[in-house]
Design a protein around this motif. Structure first.
Motif, PDB file in Angstrom:
ATOM      1  N   ALA A 102       0.867  -1.188   0.000  1.00  0.00           N
ATOM      2  CA  ALA A 102       0.000   0.000   0.000  1.00  0.00           C
ATOM      3  C   ALA A 102       0.897   1.229   0.000  1.00  0.00           C
ATOM      4  O   ALA A 102       2.042   1.177   0.458  1.00  0.00           O
ATOM      5  N   PHE A 103       0.391   2.329  -0.530  1.00  0.00           N
ATOM      6  CA  PHE A 103       1.142   3.584  -0.440  1.00  0.00           C
ATOM      7  C   PHE A 103       0.187   4.715  -0.104  1.00  0.00           C
ATOM      8  O   PHE A 103      -0.989   4.697  -0.462  1.00  0.00           O
ATOM      9  N   LEU A 104       0.712   5.696   0.612  1.00  0.00           N
ATOM     10  CA  LEU A 104      -0.085   6.804   1.106  1.00  0.00           C
ATOM     11  C   LEU A 104       0.607   8.111   0.785  1.00  0.00           C
ATOM     12  O   LEU A 104       1.831   8.216   0.875  1.00  0.00           O
ATOM     13  N   PHE A 105      -0.166   9.108   0.422  1.00  0.00           N
ATOM     14  CA  PHE A 105       0.383  10.450   0.260  1.00  0.00           C
ATOM     15  C   PHE A 105      -0.583  11.444   0.882  1.00  0.00           C
ATOM     16  O   PHE A 105      -1.777  11.148   1.064  1.00  0.00           O
ATOM     17  N   ARG A 106      -0.052  12.607   1.240  1.00  0.00           N
ATOM     18  CA  ARG A 106      -0.901  13.637   1.839  1.00  0.00           C
ATOM     19  C   ARG A 106      -1.385  14.571   0.733  1.00  0.00           C
ATOM     20  O   ARG A 106      -0.593  15.222   0.073  1.00  0.00           O
ATOM     21  N   ASN A 107      -2.692  14.592   0.523  1.00  0.00           N
ATOM     22  CA  ASN A 107      -3.290  15.463  -0.467  1.00  0.00           C
ATOM     23  C   ASN A 107      -3.446  16.854   0.147  1.00  0.00           C
ATOM     24  O   ASN A 107      -4.187  17.030   1.120  1.00  0.00           O
ATOM     25  N   ALA A 108      -2.721  17.833  -0.422  1.00  0.00           N
ATOM     26  CA  ALA A 108      -2.735  19.177   0.152  1.00  0.00           C
ATOM     27  C   ALA A 108      -4.107  19.828   0.044  1.00  0.00           C
ATOM     28  O   ALA A 108      -4.540  20.536   0.963  1.00  0.00           O
ATOM     29  N   ALA A 109      -4.800  19.611  -1.066  1.00  0.00           N
ATOM     30  CA  ALA A 109      -6.118  20.231  -1.252  1.00  0.00           C
ATOM     31  C   ALA A 109      -7.132  19.699  -0.250  1.00  0.00           C
ATOM     32  O   ALA A 109      -7.954  20.451   0.290  1.00  0.00           O
ATOM     33  N   LEU A 110      -7.086  18.388   0.015  1.00  0.00           N
ATOM     34  CA  LEU A 110      -8.009  17.771   0.967  1.00  0.00           C
ATOM     35  C   LEU A 110      -7.489  17.824   2.397  1.00  0.00           C
ATOM     36  O   LEU A 110      -8.253  17.604   3.342  1.00  0.00           O
ATOM     37  N   ASP A 111      -6.193  18.094   2.547  1.00  0.00           N
ATOM     38  CA  ASP A 111      -5.523  18.116   3.847  1.00  0.00           C
ATOM     39  C   ASP A 111      -5.740  16.805   4.605  1.00  0.00           C
ATOM     40  O   ASP A 111      -6.107  16.786   5.777  1.00  0.00           O
ATOM     41  N   ARG A 141       8.720   8.064  12.091  1.00  0.00           N
ATOM     42  CA  ARG A 141       9.507   9.249  11.753  1.00  0.00           C
ATOM     43  C   ARG A 141       9.221   9.766  10.353  1.00  0.00           C
ATOM     44  O   ARG A 141       9.269  10.968  10.094  1.00  0.00           O
ATOM     45  N   LEU A 142       8.926   8.872   9.423  1.00  0.00           N
ATOM     46  CA  LEU A 142       8.787   9.278   8.028  1.00  0.00           C
ATOM     47  C   LEU A 142       7.505  10.063   7.769  1.00  0.00           C
ATOM     48  O   LEU A 142       7.466  10.892   6.863  1.00  0.00           O
ATOM     49  N   ALA A 143       6.455   9.807   8.538  1.00  0.00           N
ATOM     50  CA  ALA A 143       5.186  10.500   8.309  1.00  0.00           C
ATOM     51  C   ALA A 143       5.346  12.009   8.453  1.00  0.00           C
ATOM     52  O   ALA A 143       4.737  12.784   7.709  1.00  0.00           O
ATOM     53  N   GLY A 144       6.190  12.435   9.390  1.00  0.00           N
ATOM     54  CA  GLY A 144       6.391  13.866   9.589  1.00  0.00           C
ATOM     55  C   GLY A 144       7.268  14.521   8.540  1.00  0.00           C
ATOM     56  O   GLY A 144       7.305  15.751   8.443  1.00  0.00           O
ATOM     57  N   LEU A 145       7.977  13.716   7.736  1.00  0.00           N
ATOM     58  CA  LEU A 145       8.858  14.250   6.698  1.00  0.00           C
ATOM     59  C   LEU A 145       8.204  14.273   5.317  1.00  0.00           C
ATOM     60  O   LEU A 145       8.768  14.822   4.374  1.00  0.00           O
ATOM     61  N   LEU A 146       7.039  13.706   5.205  1.00  0.00           N
ATOM     62  CA  LEU A 146       6.382  13.508   3.915  1.00  0.00           C
ATOM     63  C   LEU A 146       6.010  14.838   3.259  1.00  0.00           C
ATOM     64  O   LEU A 146       5.320  15.668   3.854  1.00  0.00           O
ATOM     65  N   GLU A 147       6.474  15.054   2.020  1.00  0.00           N
ATOM     66  CA  GLU A 147       6.099  16.243   1.260  1.00  0.00           C
ATOM     67  C   GLU A 147       4.727  16.006   0.615  1.00  0.00           C
ATOM     68  O   GLU A 147       4.539  15.010  -0.083  1.00  0.00           O
ATOM     69  N   LEU A 167       9.851   6.055   2.542  1.00  0.00           N
ATOM     70  CA  LEU A 167       9.380   7.293   1.926  1.00  0.00           C
ATOM     71  C   LEU A 167       9.992   7.344   0.534  1.00  0.00           C
ATOM     72  O   LEU A 167      11.219   7.273   0.396  1.00  0.00           O
ATOM     73  N   VAL A 168       9.169   7.477  -0.500  1.00  0.00           N
ATOM     74  CA  VAL A 168       9.642   7.403  -1.882  1.00  0.00           C
ATOM     75  C   VAL A 168       8.961   8.473  -2.732  1.00  0.00           C
ATOM     76  O   VAL A 168       7.925   9.021  -2.350  1.00  0.00           O
ATOM     77  N   PRO A 169       9.508   8.766  -3.916  1.00  0.00           N
ATOM     78  CA  PRO A 169       8.816   9.662  -4.854  1.00  0.00           C
ATOM     79  C   PRO A 169       7.476   9.048  -5.276  1.00  0.00           C
ATOM     80  O   PRO A 169       7.368   7.838  -5.482  1.00  0.00           O
ATOM     81  N   ILE A 170       6.459   9.868  -5.432  1.00  0.00           N
ATOM     82  CA  ILE A 170       5.123   9.371  -5.754  1.00  0.00           C
ATOM     83  C   ILE A 170       5.081   8.674  -7.105  1.00  0.00           C
ATOM     84  O   ILE A 170       4.339   7.700  -7.294  1.00  0.00           O
ATOM     85  N   ASP A 171       5.905   9.109  -8.070  1.00  0.00           N
ATOM     86  CA  ASP A 171       5.848   8.471  -9.391  1.00  0.00           C
ATOM     87  C   ASP A 171       6.349   7.036  -9.345  1.00  0.00           C
ATOM     88  O   ASP A 171       5.933   6.193 -10.156  1.00  0.00           O
ATOM     89  N   VAL A 172       7.227   6.719  -8.394  1.00  0.00           N
ATOM     90  CA  VAL A 172       7.704   5.356  -8.239  1.00  0.00           C
ATOM     91  C   VAL A 172       6.551   4.413  -7.879  1.00  0.00           C
ATOM     92  O   VAL A 172       6.474   3.280  -8.351  1.00  0.00           O
ATOM     93  N   CYS A 173       5.627   4.901  -7.051  1.00  0.00           N
ATOM     94  CA  CYS A 173       4.488   4.081  -6.649  1.00  0.00           C
ATOM     95  C   CYS A 173       3.585   3.773  -7.840  1.00  0.00           C
ATOM     96  O   CYS A 173       3.115   2.634  -7.997  1.00  0.00           O
ATOM     97  N   TYR A 174       3.352   4.759  -8.682  1.00  0.00           N
ATOM     98  CA  TYR A 174       2.500   4.519  -9.838  1.00  0.00           C
ATOM     99  C   TYR A 174       3.214   3.654 -10.880  1.00  0.00           C
ATOM    100  O   TYR A 174       2.551   2.922 -11.627  1.00  0.00           O
ATOM    101  N   ARG A 175       4.537   3.716 -10.905  1.00  0.00           N
ATOM    102  CA  ARG A 175       5.277   2.813 -11.774  1.00  0.00           C
ATOM    103  C   ARG A 175       5.096   1.363 -11.309  1.00  0.00           C
ATOM    104  O   ARG A 175       4.920   0.447 -12.117  1.00  0.00           O
TER     105      ARG A 175
END
Length: 217
Positions: A102-111, A141-147, A167-175
C-alpha cells in the motif's frame, strides 16, 4: 465480361499495408521537447492529482521553494527508510489491505492522507477513514517528513511477516502499479508479479537511507 470495379483503397485499406506505426516519443508536457522514456522528471498537477512528464529544464523551474504552492510541483528524488517503525502484524490487520503493498500520500487540497494499493485494475483507493491510517502511521519518523502530493509512504508486508516502510517519490508508486497490472495473473498475482515485486523492493532498499544519513552535513 468484366467483373465489378474494385473499390479504390481508402486510408484504412492503405494502413493495412503500411505496418504498425512506431510509438510516439515521450515529450515534455510543458514545452514539447522529446524526453528519455527511462530517465525524465515528473511533476504533479495538484488539482487533477496527475503526473506530468517534464524535461530537465522545466523540472528545475518547479524545483525551487517558491514553486511549491503552484499548480505544478516537482517530484523529489529521495528514498528514506525507517527500520524502527511500529507497523506490526496487528496494525497491518487493522488496515484491511487485500494485498501486501500500500502507499499513502498527503493530499494538500483535501488536507488528509490518501491510501491506495495495486490491483489488476490499477491503483485502488482504500475505503478506510484517514484517521485509521493516521493512527497507524502517526508515530513513525517518516510521516512527519512527507512532502504533500509528491512523496508517498510505501508499505510492504513481506512473506516472513515484517512490514517495511519507506518514503519514496510518488511516481515510483504509480510505476509499481503499472508493473503489477501488466504482470498480474490469477487471484494472488502469480509468480511473475511476485518476482517483479521482489525486484522492485530490492531496488528501493538499495537506494533508501535513514533520515539521519540523508540529513545535509
Amino acid at each position: 465480361m468484366t467483373g465489378p470495379a474494385t473499390p479504390a483503397a481508402g486510408p484504412r485499406g492503405l494502413r493495412r499495408f503500411a505496418g504498425p506505426r512506431p510509438p510516439r516519443p515521450e515529450t515534455c508536457e510543458l514545452c514539447g521537447v522529446v524526453v528519455s522514456p527511462d530517465g525524465h522528471r515528473h511533476l504533479v498537477e495538484t488539482e487533477r492529482r496527475a503526473l506530468v512528464c517534464a524535461c530537465t529544464a522545466c523540472g528545475l523551474l518547479f524545483d525551487r521553494p517558491g514553486a511549491r504552492t503552484g499548480r505544478y510541483r516537482a517530484v523529489p528524488d529521495r528514498y528514506l527508510a525507517d527500520p524502527d517503525h511500529g507497523i506490526d502484524a496487528a496494525a497491518w490487520e487493522t488496515l484491511r489491505i487485500p494485498v501486501s503493498v500500500a502507499f499513502l500520500f498527503r493530499n494538500a487540497a483535501l488536507d488528509r492522507l490518501v491510501a491506495l494499493y495495486p490491483s489488476p485494475a490499477g491503483a485502488t483507493e482504500s475505503e478506510l477513514e484517514p484517521q485509521v491510517w493516521e493512527s497507524v502511521l502517526g508515530s513513525g519518523r517518516l510521516a512527519g517528513l512527507l512532502e504533500p502530493d509528491v512523496e508517498a509512504l510505501l508499505l510492504h508486508r513481506t512473506p516472513d511477516g515484517r512490514t517495511t516502510c519507506h518514503l519514496v517519490p510518488i511516481d515510483v508508486c504509480y510505476r509499481l502499479v503499472g508493473r503489477m497490472r501488466q504482470t498480474w495473473q490469477g487471484f494472488d498475482g502469480g509468480a511473475e508479479a511476485r518476482a517483479a515485486l521482489e525486484e522492485f523492493f530490492a531496488q528501493v532498499e538499495r537506494r533508501a537511507k535513514t533520515p539521519a544519513e540523508a540529513r545535509p552535513s
